[in-house]
Motif scaffolding. Structure first.
Motif, PDB file in Angstrom:
ATOM      1  N   LEU A  48       0.681  -0.801  -0.033  1.00 60.16           N
ATOM      2  CA  LEU A  48      -0.009   0.234  -0.163  1.00 60.16           C
ATOM      3  C   LEU A  48       0.709   1.132   0.178  1.00 60.16           C
ATOM      4  CD1 LEU A  48      -2.765   1.238   0.484  1.00 60.16           C
ATOM      5  CD2 LEU A  48      -2.333   0.846   2.752  1.00 60.16           C
ATOM      6  N   GLU A  49       0.315   1.925  -0.885  1.00 58.31           N
ATOM      7  CA  GLU A  49       1.323   3.510  -0.846  1.00 58.31           C
ATOM      8  C   GLU A  49       0.299   4.627  -1.229  1.00 58.31           C
ATOM      9  OE1 GLU A  49       4.968   5.894  -3.682  1.00 58.31           O
ATOM     10  OE2 GLU A  49       2.974   4.325  -4.761  1.00 58.31           O
ATOM     11  N   ILE A  50       0.477   5.281   0.252  1.00 53.11           N
ATOM     12  CA  ILE A  50      -0.171   6.153   0.145  1.00 53.11           C
ATOM     13  C   ILE A  50      -0.159   7.721  -0.487  1.00 53.11           C
ATOM     14  CG2 ILE A  50      -1.798   8.003   2.049  1.00 53.11           C
ATOM     15  CD1 ILE A  50      -1.319   5.469   3.490  1.00 53.11           C
ATOM     16  N   ASN A  56       6.461   8.826  -8.429  1.00 53.40           N
ATOM     17  CA  ASN A  56       8.261   8.708  -8.460  1.00 53.40           C
ATOM     18  C   ASN A  56       8.503   7.405  -7.433  1.00 53.40           C
ATOM     19  OD1 ASN A  56       9.304  10.785 -10.136  1.00 53.40           O
ATOM     20  ND2 ASN A  56       9.462  11.882  -8.448  1.00 53.40           N
ATOM     21  N   ILE A  57       7.808   6.736  -6.637  1.00 51.76           N
ATOM     22  CA  ILE A  57       8.350   5.667  -5.974  1.00 51.76           C
ATOM     23  C   ILE A  57       7.635   4.910  -6.036  1.00 51.76           C
ATOM     24  CG2 ILE A  57       7.774   4.968  -2.830  1.00 51.76           C
ATOM     25  CD1 ILE A  57       8.608   7.744  -1.771  1.00 51.76           C
ATOM     26  N   THR A  58       6.416   4.727  -6.747  1.00 55.47           N
ATOM     27  CA  THR A  58       4.864   3.618  -6.867  1.00 55.47           C
ATOM     28  C   THR A  58       6.051   3.412  -8.120  1.00 55.47           C
ATOM     29  OG1 THR A  58       3.692   5.687  -7.127  1.00 55.47           O
ATOM     30  CG2 THR A  58       3.312   3.953  -8.549  1.00 55.47           C
ATOM     31  N   ILE A  59       6.905   3.475  -9.601  1.00 50.72           N
ATOM     32  CA  ILE A  59       6.778   2.745 -10.391  1.00 50.72           C
ATOM     33  C   ILE A  59       8.166   1.593  -9.717  1.00 50.72           C
ATOM     34  CG2 ILE A  59       8.202   3.224 -12.383  1.00 50.72           C
ATOM     35  CD1 ILE A  59       5.578   4.014 -12.472  1.00 50.72           C
ATOM     36  N   THR A  64       9.099  -3.856  -7.553  1.00 52.93           N
ATOM     37  CA  THR A  64       9.645  -4.897  -6.931  1.00 52.93           C
ATOM     38  C   THR A  64       8.553  -5.774  -6.050  1.00 52.93           C
ATOM     39  OG1 THR A  64      10.901  -2.887  -6.387  1.00 52.93           O
ATOM     40  CG2 THR A  64      11.449  -4.653  -4.741  1.00 52.93           C
ATOM     41  N   SER A  65       7.560  -5.754  -5.970  1.00 53.65           N
ATOM     42  CA  SER A  65       6.085  -5.937  -5.495  1.00 53.65           C
ATOM     43  C   SER A  65       5.387  -6.574  -6.584  1.00 53.65           C
ATOM     44  CB  SER A  65       5.007  -4.607  -4.988  1.00 53.65           C
ATOM     45  OG  SER A  65       4.639  -3.923  -5.479  1.00 53.65           O
ATOM     46  N   GLY A  66       4.783  -8.101  -5.686  1.00 52.99           N
ATOM     47  CA  GLY A  66       3.423  -8.383  -6.423  1.00 52.99           C
ATOM     48  C   GLY A  66       2.391  -7.365  -6.907  1.00 52.99           C
ATOM     49  N   HIS A  67       1.487  -6.941  -6.201  1.00 58.33           N
ATOM     50  CA  HIS A  67       0.908  -6.035  -6.261  1.00 58.33           C
ATOM     51  C   HIS A  67       0.548  -4.924  -4.968  1.00 58.33           C
ATOM     52  CE1 HIS A  67      -2.891  -5.505  -8.183  1.00 58.33           C
ATOM     53  NE2 HIS A  67      -3.410  -3.914  -6.911  1.00 58.33           N
ATOM     54  N   LEU A  68       0.668  -2.930  -5.963  1.00 56.97           N
ATOM     55  CA  LEU A  68       0.732  -2.083  -5.575  1.00 56.97           C
ATOM     56  C   LEU A  68      -0.612  -1.683  -5.717  1.00 56.97           C
ATOM     57  CD1 LEU A  68       1.701  -0.208  -4.199  1.00 56.97           C
ATOM     58  CD2 LEU A  68       3.064   0.977  -6.404  1.00 56.97           C
ATOM     59  N   SER A  89       0.735  -4.093 -14.803  1.00 58.27           N
ATOM     60  CA  SER A  89      -0.889  -4.534 -14.986  1.00 58.27           C
ATOM     61  C   SER A  89      -0.840  -5.047 -13.049  1.00 58.27           C
ATOM     62  CB  SER A  89      -0.837  -5.776 -15.253  1.00 58.27           C
ATOM     63  OG  SER A  89       0.041  -6.804 -15.095  1.00 58.27           O
ATOM     64  N   ASN A  90       1.007  -4.600 -12.344  1.00 63.47           N
ATOM     65  CA  ASN A  90       0.033  -5.053 -10.820  1.00 63.47           C
ATOM     66  C   ASN A  90       0.079  -3.885 -10.198  1.00 63.47           C
ATOM     67  OD1 ASN A  90       2.752  -3.703 -11.133  1.00 63.47           O
ATOM     68  ND2 ASN A  90       3.572  -5.079  -9.615  1.00 63.47           N
ATOM     69  N   ILE A  91      -0.937  -2.888 -10.871  1.00 60.24           N
ATOM     70  CA  ILE A  91      -0.845  -1.097  -9.976  1.00 60.24           C
ATOM     71  C   ILE A  91      -2.780  -1.161  -9.596  1.00 60.24           C
ATOM     72  CG2 ILE A  91      -0.936   1.099  -9.567  1.00 60.24           C
ATOM     73  CD1 ILE A  91       2.151   0.562 -11.260  1.00 60.24           C
TER      74      ILE A  91
END
Length: 182
Positions: A48-50, A56-59, A64-68, A89-91
């Motif tokens: 989870l990103e808030i 810039n952090i999202t990409i 790196t993650s499976g799903h974001l 496709s994982n965002i």
């Protein structure tokens, strides 16, 4: 280099950053890498990103993650952020207020939190079930959450934070890691 990319992206999308609204973009790739490393993000993780802003952090998180799951309140960032994330496709991009929106399932949080919502997010996270969180917060907020008992800065926030979380300050980030500098 990330500063140039950020400035170009902002110009291309005619975006103006308003520091009075806690709008700063993290522009230090090394800091972003360490932020993700502190949370030990792997392909098996749902993150989870808030408050991603322009992403810039999202990409790097998506890579790196499976799903974001990304929650962004500010309408002006939704279109450009959607465009920037379109090849991943994982965002899941959620246009909502992170203080009101029910959080999707996640096992890690990684965010450069808007400073004015740090305490409210911490209060929400204490009701969530997750493994690890790596958050950039203001130094004053970090000091309050980690203040020892009997310290003059120990408060209800310190008590709550330490009751629900194992909190530690792992590094201080220079203001020149942001555009504009806080």
């Amino acid at each position: 280099m990330l500063l140039d990319q950020t400035l170009n992206f902002l110009k291309e999308h005619n975006l103006k950053i308003d520091p009075s609204l806690d709008e700063q973009q993290l522009i230090d790739s090394d800091v972003i890498g360490r932020l993700i490393e502190y949370a030990k993000v792997e392909k098996k993780d749902t993150v989870l990103e808030i408050g991603p802003g322009i992403g810039n952090i999202t990409i790097p998180l998506a890579e790196t993650s499976g799903h974001l799951h990304v929650i962004e309140k500010n309408q002006k960032y939704i279109g450009p952020l959607s465009e920037r994330c379109s090849s991943y496709s994982n965002i899941t991009l959620i246009h909502a207020d992170a203080l009101r929106e029910p959080y999707p399932r996640f096992n890690k949080t990684v965010s450069n939190l808007p400073y004015r919502i740090c305490e409210a997010v911490l209060q929400r996270l204490k009701f969530e079930n997750f493994d690890t969180s790596s958050l950039i917060v203001s130094s004053s907020f970090a000091e309050k959450t980690t203040a020892p008992q009997r310290d003059e800065s120990y408060s209800k926030l310190s008590f709550t934070a330490q009751l629900f979380f194992d909190i530690k300050i792992v590094e201080n980030i220079s203001p020149d890691s942001y555009h504009p500098q806080p």
